[in-house]
Every structure is written in structure tokens, then in C-alpha cells.
Scaffold this active site. Structure first.
Site, PDB file in Angstrom:
ATOM      1  N   ASN A  29      54.515 -17.995  29.042  1.00  0.00           N
ATOM      2  CA  ASN A  29      54.601 -18.679  29.789  1.00  0.00           C
ATOM      3  C   ASN A  29      53.325 -19.583  29.847  1.00  0.00           C
ATOM      4  O   ASN A  29      52.348 -18.826  29.529  1.00  0.00           O
ATOM      5  CB  ASN A  29      56.028 -19.370  30.379  1.00  0.00           C
ATOM      6  CG  ASN A  29      55.117 -18.662  31.959  1.00  0.00           C
ATOM      7  OD1 ASN A  29      54.077 -18.099  32.060  1.00  0.00           O
ATOM      8  ND2 ASN A  29      55.875 -17.642  32.990  1.00  0.00           N
ATOM      9  N   ARG A  30      53.265 -20.699  29.817  1.00  0.00           N
ATOM     10  CA  ARG A  30      51.298 -21.597  30.355  1.00  0.00           C
ATOM     11  C   ARG A  30      50.825 -20.874  31.207  1.00  0.00           C
ATOM     12  O   ARG A  30      50.190 -20.114  31.083  1.00  0.00           O
ATOM     13  CB  ARG A  30      52.457 -22.509  31.031  1.00  0.00           C
ATOM     14  CG  ARG A  30      50.944 -23.520  31.026  1.00  0.00           C
ATOM     15  CD  ARG A  30      51.271 -24.841  31.649  1.00  0.00           C
ATOM     16  NE  ARG A  30      52.587 -25.922  31.037  1.00  0.00           N
ATOM     17  CZ  ARG A  30      52.214 -26.643  30.509  1.00  0.00           C
ATOM     18  NH1 ARG A  30      51.163 -27.515  30.097  1.00  0.00           N
ATOM     19  NH2 ARG A  30      53.294 -27.426  30.059  1.00  0.00           N
ATOM     20  N   ALA A  31      51.686 -20.545  32.308  1.00  0.00           N
ATOM     21  CA  ALA A  31      50.477 -19.561  33.596  1.00  0.00           C
ATOM     22  C   ALA A  31      50.445 -18.327  33.470  1.00  0.00           C
ATOM     23  O   ALA A  31      48.678 -17.751  32.708  1.00  0.00           O
ATOM     24  CB  ALA A  31      51.645 -19.892  34.887  1.00  0.00           C
ATOM     25  N   GLU A  32      51.506 -17.419  32.366  1.00  0.00           N
ATOM     26  CA  GLU A  32      50.696 -16.602  32.101  1.00  0.00           C
ATOM     27  C   GLU A  32      49.917 -16.637  30.802  1.00  0.00           C
ATOM     28  O   GLU A  32      48.938 -15.336  30.736  1.00  0.00           O
ATOM     29  CB  GLU A  32      52.179 -15.790  31.643  1.00  0.00           C
ATOM     30  CG  GLU A  32      53.209 -15.024  32.328  1.00  0.00           C
ATOM     31  CD  GLU A  32      54.193 -15.089  31.850  1.00  0.00           C
ATOM     32  OE1 GLU A  32      55.874 -14.417  32.869  1.00  0.00           O
ATOM     33  OE2 GLU A  32      54.653 -14.844  30.692  1.00  0.00           O
ATOM     34  N   ASP A  61      63.886 -15.692  29.722  1.00  0.00           N
ATOM     35  CA  ASP A  61      64.887 -14.513  29.367  1.00  0.00           C
ATOM     36  C   ASP A  61      65.433 -15.504  28.591  1.00  0.00           C
ATOM     37  O   ASP A  61      65.966 -14.249  27.551  1.00  0.00           O
ATOM     38  CB  ASP A  61      65.239 -13.870  30.215  1.00  0.00           C
ATOM     39  CG  ASP A  61      64.682 -12.755  31.459  1.00  0.00           C
ATOM     40  OD1 ASP A  61      63.321 -12.492  30.936  1.00  0.00           O
ATOM     41  OD2 ASP A  61      64.928 -12.475  32.244  1.00  0.00           O
TER      42      ASP A  61
END
Length: 521
Positions: free
Chosen positions: A210-213, A280
């Protein structure tokens, strides 16, 4: 266009998928929290019910079952009651548990949440208790897990790795799995952990951060589509990936490759209730599509739809294919999507029949679209779930012995006008004098016709009734027909119209009184 995505969903089949990762058992205890304990200044929760759900990699397996994949689960469980509960939940969902390894020195990962209501209002989480071990799996247990997994790999069409950083996904285990998958040409898709080193996933097919990861992995914030594209390219180069799906929440997905600029696939606006399980769901959707051989561009778009359907719900729910098909069918409102060739229309109707929708069919020249047409097409659309308008081509209009100057508008123009109507779902152009062959191919549930026709006068009645369909005449605005309108226009004398000249009116001058001349009051 949406029919490509509908076709992709129809081609998913029931592939076998191996899911490896950190299994989590989610427990929920619900109750009324309206008292303070006499023993200490803490809220007392009066328990009303308990609930157990699959979490982590087990949730991915469950979501895949909702998408009709055959699933084998692999990972660690402890030698405890929670492991038995987890197996019961998985097997109840139809997941094969042959890949699970029981270990003595660590518990089954459990997250227990206490949710309380005050005065029967909406419940809020009061406390979460985690039982887990995060240390990496030891070499001996790693070898045991690998020994379980290697014989299973060749039996599956794809491998999904769901890494929640609970110790299962070690370099030893991942290295062996990726090497064996490559030997058999099996794609490996990874949802990497929120923190940590992703180097152990070098050489997998794709990842879905995702964006943060993504920002943490590349060392800069993902504040724009361009940032996501640049980060995706960097990850593809550094980790030797075929491609990466960078999920950027409300902005959709960026599909990135090492040597190409990323492609942004936006998502449509939705009512977001709960983002739990969205990641998920994206992993499961891309995973089953990858196993079925769907191209990455369409998988990226489908992951938007599946993830969007998930966030519209409270808590994690199964997203089924029929819901995805329904969402795709509901979102195709551009007129260019409505004008179909026969093969594409048949695909769309197959999807609608899967949803038990009633299909309505009408036909005509629609040479001069007027209020009578609009009224009857609206009425026709209310007879079922979708309306097909079969449009006579320019050639077939001339076959019907219309005047030599008919049609007044080309078939493309007429199709565009019809497709612009909200009541019309599909427009198909046909060349025959009658729609009979088209009716045999499409087999709509209901054939309708507007005007003064009786049921027995409707062309195609015998064809439709032969396969068990219905035929119904509809009313039309009295006194209106294209032929009559055209005839009246022909009879109207044409006189030159003098050009209209428009002159701006002049305003009277505004005079401002001199304050020195005011009368004394």
C-alpha cells in the site's frame, strides 16, 4: 472497456492456489459496558456474544474461497486449542489444511478484541489482547515446513504469500518456495510486511504494497501518482519483479514495471465504511486472476473493484464474483460502452444471466429520435433489468422500402443518440430486414415493440416464443411516428428566414444628485 473486465471475471475458473503466511485467529467479545467495577476504577463488560474470524493469511485463503478458487493453506499453528479452532474455521470455508505445520514452542497467533456498548449505542473497541511470537522460525522448523510445501507447489496455479511479520516468512522458507515455483513456471504474488527488509522477496512475480508500506520501502513519501509510479519502478528494479501493484487507497492502483512508466488505474468514488481487509481482498483478487492468466492491466482494474466493494462493508466480508460483475455492469454508463458487437454483447448478457437479470429487447430504425421513442424506451426498460436496442443499419433501412432519402442520419449517429439515453443499456446494429437471427443468438427474456402493433404483428414473435420467451406490445405517444414527422417536414414550404439582429438595449443615463442641492428637511 467494462466488457473486457466482465470477460476476465467470466474466465477466472476455479484455479488451485497455495497461500503461505502468518495465520491469525481473530476473536471478538461483545457486550454492554455501562458499569464501573467495584474492585477497581475500570469499565465492567457484560458479555453478550463471542465471535471467531479468520485473520492474516487465513483471511486471504477465505477471501479466495469467496472468489471460487480452490485453496491450500500453509503456515504455522501452535499445539493448542486455538489451532483446532483455526482448522475448523478453515475447513468450514472449504480450505485444504495440508500445508499447516504444528509447532510446540510457539502459540497460534490470536488477537482478542473486547467491544462494548454504552446505553445500547454503537459498539467501540475497549481492549485488544494479542497472543503471539514474532521471532523468526528456527532452521529446523523451517526445513519441516519446506518439506511439507515443496511436493504441493506443482499442483497449484499460483502462490500467494501474506507476510504479517509473525516469523513464518524467513529467507530460508521463501528462498526454497520461490526457487521451486520458478522451476515449474508458477507465479508468486506477495503482500509484504508493513516494516522490515523486503530483499527476501527478490525474484518473485509481483508485490501488492500500500501507499505507506511503499513509502517506507523506497525512502520517500507517496504523495502523488507520479511518486507511486517512480517508487514502483524502483521496487521492480531492486527486487527484480515482473511488476508491482502499488495500492494508493482512494486514488486506486498504479501498475509499475522496471523499464516502463507506471500505469494509473483510478477507482470510482465510494462510500467508505471500513478499510479493514481491503489489502487482503486486493491480494486475493490479483492472485486468482494471475492463476487464471488474466493480464496485469485488467487485474489492476479488477483489484480496484474488489477492494472498493470491501471498504463499503463494515468488517471483513467475502466479495463474490457476482458482486464484482454487478458492480461492473452498473458502472458502464458511457455511451461508447453501450454500443456493442454481437460477441461482446453475448458476454455481457452471460454475466447478467448469472445474476438472474431479466433481459428486454426491442428494435427499430430510430431515424429521427422523438418524444414517442424516448417514452416507449423508458417504458421498455422498466420491464426488466437491462434493455437492448437492436438498430437497423443504413442498408437494412433501405431494405424496408423507406423513402430514397432515408435514413436521415447514419447508423453511427443513430446508435450514439440511442446510447446516450439513460434507459438504454446496449445498442447493437444489424443488417438483416428482420431481427430474427439476432433474437436467436441473444434469446432475450422479453421482446417489446412500441406503436400500434398487436402482439401477433410484432416481428420475431415466433422466434421468441419458440425458446420460451415473452412478447409484449407497448404504448407510444399518440400521433407520433418518424414517417409522419418526416412527411410533415417535406410538406412545409421552405421560405428564406431573415437573419435576426439583436441590439443591446441602451440604459438611461444615471444621474447622481448633488448633495449641496438637497432640500433642507
Amino acid at each position: 472497456m467494462s466488457y473486457y473486465l466482465i470477460d476476465a471475471v467470466e474466465r477466472l475458473g476455479n484455479p488451485r492456489i497455495l497461500v503461505l503466511g502468518d495465520l491469525i485467529l481473530d476473536r471478538y467479545i461483545w457486550g454492554e459496558a455501562d458499569r464501573i467495577s467495584q474492585e477497581a476504577p475500570v469499565i465492567l463488560l457484560s458479555e453478550e456474544k463471542r465471535e471467531t474470524r479468520l485473520g492474516g493469511a487465513a483471511n486471504v485463503a477465505n477471501l479466495l474461497r469467496g472468489l471460487e478458487a480452490e485453496v491450500t493453506m500453509s503456515g504455522l499453528v501452535g499445539a493448542d486449542f486455538d489451532a483446532k479452532d483455526l482448522r475448523v474455521q478453515l475447513e468450514g470455508a472449504g480450505v485444504c489444511c495440508d500445508g499447516l505445520l504444528e509447532v510446540e514452542d510457539r502459540p497460534t497467533t490470536v488477537k482478542e478484541r473486547f467491544l462494548g456498548r454504552a446505553q445500547h449505542r454503537h459498539p467501540h473497541q475497549m481492549l485488544r489482547v494479542d497472543r503471539e511470537v514474532r521471532t523468526p522460525l528456527g532452521e529446523e522448523d523451517g526445513a519441516r515446513l519446506i518439506a511439507k510445501l515443496l511436493p504441493l507447489i506443482s499442483e497449484h496455479a499460483a502462490i500467494l504469500i501474506s507476510d504479517y511479520a509473525k516469523g513464518v516468512c524467513t529467507p530460508q522458507v521463501i528462498g526454497a518456495i520461490v526457487a521451486e515455483a520458478k522451476k515449474h513456471g508458477i507465479p508468486v504474488l506477495v503482500d509484504p510486511p508493513a516494516h522490515g527488509n523486503w530483499d527476501l522477496y527478490k525474484g518473485v512475480t509481483a508485490i501488492t504494497p500500500n501507499r505507506a508500506e511503499t513509502g517506507r520501502a523506497v525512502g520517500f513519501d507517496i504523495d502523488s501518482i507520479e511518486d507511486a509510479s517512480r517508487a514502483g519502478q524502483q521496487l521492480c528494479r531492486d527486487l527484480e519483479l515482473d511488476h508491482a501493484y502499488i495500492t494508493i487507497d482512494r486514488d486506486g492502483v498504479v501498475l509499475a514495471r522496471a523499464s516502463e512508466e507506471g500505469v494509473h488505474h483510478p477507482t470510482r468514488k465510494r462510500e467508505v465504511c471500513d478499510i479493514t481487509g481491503a489489502g487482503d481482498t486486493v491480494l486475493a483478487m490479483i492472485g486468482i486472476g494471475m492463476a487464471a492468466g488474466i493480464d496485469p492491466e485488467n487485474l489492476s482494474k479488477l483489484s480496484n473493484v474488489a477492494g472498493g466493494l470491501q471498504v463499503e462493508q463494515v468488517g471483513v466480508v467475502l466479495v463474490h464474483r457476482n458482486e464484482i460483475l454487478g458492480d461492473l455492469l452498473a458502472s458502464r454508463r458511457h455511451h461508447e460502452d453501450k454500443i456493442c458487437e454481437l460477441v461482446d454483447l453475448k458476454r455481457q448478457l452471460h454475466a447478467r444471466r448469472r445474476l438472474d437479470q431479466k433481459i428486454v429487447f426491442t428494435n427499430g430504425c430510430f431515424d429521427l429520435l422523438h418524444v414517442g421513442h424516448v417514452s416507449y424506451l423508458k417504458q421498455a426498460s422498466q420491464e426488466g433489468d437491462c434493455l437492448i436496442v437492436a438498430l437497423n443499419s443504413d442498408e437494412s433501412v433501405r431494405m424496408l422500402d423507406k423513402a430514397p432519402d432515408r435514413p436521415l442520419f447514419s447508423q453511427d449517429d443513430r446508435a450514439t443518440m440511442l446510447a446516450s439515453l439513460e434507459s438504454v443499456d446496449y445498442v447493437i446494429i444489424f443488417n438483416d430486414a428482420t431481427p430474427n437471427q439476432l433474437l436467436k443468438e441473444l434469446q432475450p427474456d422479453l421482446l417489446v415493440k412500441g406503436g400500434t402493433y398487436s402482439k401477433d404483428e410484432i416481428v420475431g414473435k415466433e422466434v421468441v416464443e419458440a425458446y420460451g420467451g415473452e412478447v409484449k406490445p407497448l404504448t407510444i405517444v399518440a400521433g407520433l411516428s418518424t414517417t409522419n414527422i418526416v412527411e410533415r417536414l417535406r410538406q412545409t414550404p421552405t421560405e428564406p428566414v431573415a437573419p435576426t439582429t439583436f441590439t443591446m438595449p441602451t440604459k438611461p443615463p444615471v444621474t447622481t444628485p448633488n448633495p449641496l442641492e438637497r432640500k433642507a428637511g
